[in-house]
Motif scaffolding. Sequence first.
Motif, mmCIF file in Angstrom:
data_model
loop_
_atom_site.group_PDB
_atom_site.id
_atom_site.type_symbol
_atom_site.label_atom_id
_atom_site.label_comp_id
_atom_site.label_asym_id
_atom_site.label_seq_id
_atom_site.Cartn_x
_atom_site.Cartn_y
_atom_site.Cartn_z
ATOM 1 N N GLY A 1 96.186 54.784 58.391
ATOM 2 C CA GLY A 1 95.313 55.187 57.295
ATOM 3 C C GLY A 1 95.277 56.687 57.127
ATOM 4 N N ASP A 2 96.434 57.321 57.192
ATOM 5 C CA ASP A 2 96.576 58.775 57.099
ATOM 6 C C ASP A 2 96.372 59.228 55.651
ATOM 7 O OD1 ASP A 2 97.693 61.363 56.744
ATOM 8 O OD2 ASP A 2 98.944 61.116 58.519
ATOM 9 N N ASP A 3 95.287 59.985 55.387
ATOM 10 C CA ASP A 3 94.973 60.415 54.024
ATOM 11 C C ASP A 3 96.120 61.180 53.376
ATOM 12 O OD1 ASP A 3 92.527 59.295 54.422
ATOM 13 O OD2 ASP A 3 91.368 61.142 54.231
ATOM 14 N N GLU A 4 96.723 62.092 54.141
ATOM 15 C CA GLU A 4 97.781 62.927 53.577
ATOM 16 C C GLU A 4 99.006 62.088 53.213
ATOM 17 O OE1 GLU A 4 100.466 66.857 54.754
ATOM 18 O OE2 GLU A 4 98.705 66.318 55.954
ATOM 19 N N LEU A 5 99.388 61.169 54.090
ATOM 20 C CA LEU A 5 100.542 60.312 53.812
ATOM 21 C C LEU A 5 100.253 59.410 52.618
ATOM 22 C CD1 LEU A 5 103.352 59.303 54.594
ATOM 23 C CD2 LEU A 5 102.251 57.684 56.144
ATOM 24 N N ILE A 6 99.050 58.841 52.567
ATOM 25 C CA ILE A 6 98.689 57.978 51.440
ATOM 26 C C ILE A 6 98.744 58.763 50.139
ATOM 27 C CG2 ILE A 6 96.814 56.668 50.400
ATOM 28 C CD1 ILE A 6 98.137 55.184 52.689
ATOM 29 N N SER A 7 98.241 59.993 50.161
ATOM 30 C CA SER A 7 98.261 60.817 48.957
ATOM 31 C C SER A 7 99.683 61.080 48.488
ATOM 32 C CB SER A 7 97.548 62.147 49.229
ATOM 33 O OG SER A 7 97.510 62.933 48.058
ATOM 34 N N GLU A 8 100.593 61.365 49.425
ATOM 35 C CA GLU A 8 101.988 61.593 49.060
ATOM 36 C C GLU A 8 102.622 60.312 48.512
ATOM 37 O OE1 GLU A 8 103.789 64.424 48.920
ATOM 38 O OE2 GLU A 8 101.851 65.379 49.291
ATOM 39 N N ALA A 9 102.254 59.173 49.089
ATOM 40 C CA ALA A 9 102.783 57.905 48.590
ATOM 41 C C ALA A 9 102.283 57.627 47.174
ATOM 42 C CB ALA A 9 102.393 56.766 49.523
ATOM 43 N N ILE A 10 101.027 57.960 46.905
ATOM 44 C CA ILE A 10 100.494 57.776 45.555
ATOM 45 C C ILE A 10 101.251 58.647 44.567
ATOM 46 C CG2 ILE A 10 98.471 58.134 44.080
ATOM 47 C CD1 ILE A 10 96.753 57.414 46.535
ATOM 48 N N ARG A 11 101.554 59.870 44.957
ATOM 49 C CA ARG A 11 102.361 60.732 44.101
ATOM 50 C C ARG A 11 103.680 60.049 43.747
ATOM 51 N NH1 ARG A 11 101.582 66.442 43.927
ATOM 52 N NH2 ARG A 11 99.762 67.123 45.124
ATOM 53 N N ALA A 12 104.325 59.495 44.764
ATOM 54 C CA ALA A 12 105.617 58.850 44.547
ATOM 55 C C ALA A 12 105.494 57.706 43.552
ATOM 56 C CB ALA A 12 106.175 58.352 45.877
ATOM 57 N N LEU A 13 104.397 56.962 43.624
ATOM 58 C CA LEU A 13 104.221 55.813 42.730
ATOM 59 C C LEU A 13 103.909 56.242 41.302
ATOM 60 C CD1 LEU A 13 104.299 54.283 45.441
ATOM 61 C CD2 LEU A 13 102.538 52.780 44.527
ATOM 62 N N VAL A 14 103.008 57.208 41.139
ATOM 63 C CA VAL A 14 102.655 57.596 39.768
ATOM 64 C C VAL A 14 103.814 58.301 39.071
ATOM 65 C CG1 VAL A 14 100.194 57.718 40.264
ATOM 66 C CG2 VAL A 14 101.576 59.804 40.417
ATOM 67 N N ARG A 15 104.739 58.869 39.836
ATOM 68 C CA ARG A 15 105.903 59.497 39.209
ATOM 69 C C ARG A 15 106.734 58.495 38.430
ATOM 70 N NH1 ARG A 15 107.284 62.755 44.662
ATOM 71 N NH2 ARG A 15 105.781 64.463 44.385
ATOM 72 N N VAL A 16 106.685 57.222 38.816
ATOM 73 C CA VAL A 16 107.434 56.196 38.102
ATOM 74 C C VAL A 16 106.508 55.281 37.300
ATOM 75 C CG1 VAL A 16 109.437 56.233 39.608
ATOM 76 C CG2 VAL A 16 107.506 54.762 40.191
ATOM 77 N N GLY A 17 105.299 55.755 37.036
ATOM 78 C CA GLY A 17 104.386 55.015 36.177
ATOM 79 C C GLY A 17 103.618 53.904 36.853
ATOM 80 N N GLN A 18 103.651 53.840 38.186
ATOM 81 C CA GLN A 18 102.860 52.842 38.909
ATOM 82 C C GLN A 18 101.465 53.419 39.126
ATOM 83 O OE1 GLN A 18 103.279 49.821 39.472
ATOM 84 N NE2 GLN A 18 105.396 49.289 39.925
ATOM 85 N N ASP A 19 100.591 53.191 38.157
ATOM 86 C CA ASP A 19 99.276 53.830 38.126
ATOM 87 C C ASP A 19 98.151 52.936 38.633
ATOM 88 O OD1 ASP A 19 100.654 55.863 36.957
ATOM 89 O OD2 ASP A 19 99.747 55.680 34.975
ATOM 90 N N HIS A 20 98.494 51.813 39.251
ATOM 91 C CA HIS A 20 97.461 50.848 39.606
ATOM 92 C C HIS A 20 97.168 50.806 41.108
ATOM 93 C CE1 HIS A 20 97.147 49.257 35.548
ATOM 94 N NE2 HIS A 20 98.465 49.282 35.494
#
Length: 475
Positions: A331-350
């Motif tokens: 549950g690493d906040d920093e890693l999760i945040s980077e993963a969210i970046r990766a997803l929203v870059r391709v339009g995965q906003d959910h």
Amino acid sequence: MLFEAFEETGLSQLSYAVGCQQSKELAIVDPRRDIDIYLDFAEQEGYVIRHVLDTHIHADYASGARELAEVTGAKLHLSAYDDNEVFEVGFDHLPMQEGDSVQMGNVRIEALHTPGHTPEHLTFLVYDGARSVDVPAVALTGDFLFVGSLGRPDLLGEEATRGLAKQAFHSVREKLHGLPDGLEIRPGHGAGSACGAGMSGRTVSTLGYERAANPLLDPSLTEDEFIDTLLGNLPPAPDFYPRNKVTNSEGPKPVQGMVDLLAEEIEVFDIDDLKARMAEGAVVIDIRDRLAYNAAHIKGSLGIEYGDNLSTWAGWIAPPDQPLILVDHEGDDELISEAIRALVRVGQDHVVGFLDGGFDAWLKAGEAFDNLPLVDAETAKTDLDHDRRALWDVRETSEWNDGHALGARHTPAHDARNGLEGVAKDEPITLVCGSGMRSTVAASLLKRAGYTNVANLMGGMDAWEEAGLPVVAKD
């Protein structure tokens, strides 16, 4: 002139900052979705972002152009050639036609219409007035001209493909004619992007070198030969590309400040909450490494390890309209945040949240888990020879054609969403890819679809070949 390239390795995507050192004005070309990288750069260098430009309506990623212009108050410049096309921009901007330009002190950015990859595509010629007002120094070619290749023309459907390929031919012959050999070429992508075939690993070239070495710039090619070459051996186009075309036409929703997004919009789920959300249809994406996922994972979760491939695979296989919950080790906040970046870059906003304490917390709580058995190459070969387990290669078709295990069958990993043709869901199967990443993705798709007897070949085809086991190529 100030010039800076920004590379997002997961999508092999390149964006650029162009500025005037005297006026301290800056233009950003083809910005990615998480725009703070440009805001930070401008602040550090002491520049003001005055202009934002996109070369075309992107398919492979969600553009940050609209939001960057809104946040900075910059002028937003987009192609004027989208009128009455399949995709038209539906939000306010300044339309650019060929010959239109943006001036910042001694620096000028001029539009050149280069259709082919898309009908509206622009190339931006950058002039450094401190050196020459007549000879461009740099061409920001977007997805028109790559180092070693050209942008694919088949993303608007089969009917439009040949027409766009013809436009690409004329763009090469007419729009590049007269430009100097010394012109620096700066494309929108490098090798690894699915926006073209045969791209070089380098991300910078000159027009003269491309004229000499790029097979699609060969002046001896007829139009038909050019089209056949351009369309030959294209990589499969991820099916999230059309979704991003729609997103970028309508205008992606703001996501500026991903840390704020994580703090304000992303929930931290405990185990009971996670199970409840899964029962309601939420999809878990396990971003731990492939070995950890193989050893133990939450049943039904998708295994896409965090790294350069997360954006593409999450865009390709994660349901676009269902809530997504991320699971890492702790549950690493920093890693999760980077993963969210990766997803929203391709339009995965959910993405709605992540598991508090990660998979470690799941194990410590004694919750049930699933696993994916690993087999070595020798065992996979023995199983195959004795009809105990079928071997399925989930690499791309071009890799399969170049060489695959004798007796294996083939389905690309992304197609595993549709199951394996002629394979019962309880039939024993072993998956193999290059090194184990894609086979883990494919296995998670199959298990989520109800396949119950799936194993993974440890080390993939690399291990198979190192063991000296038989490999055949397609004739």
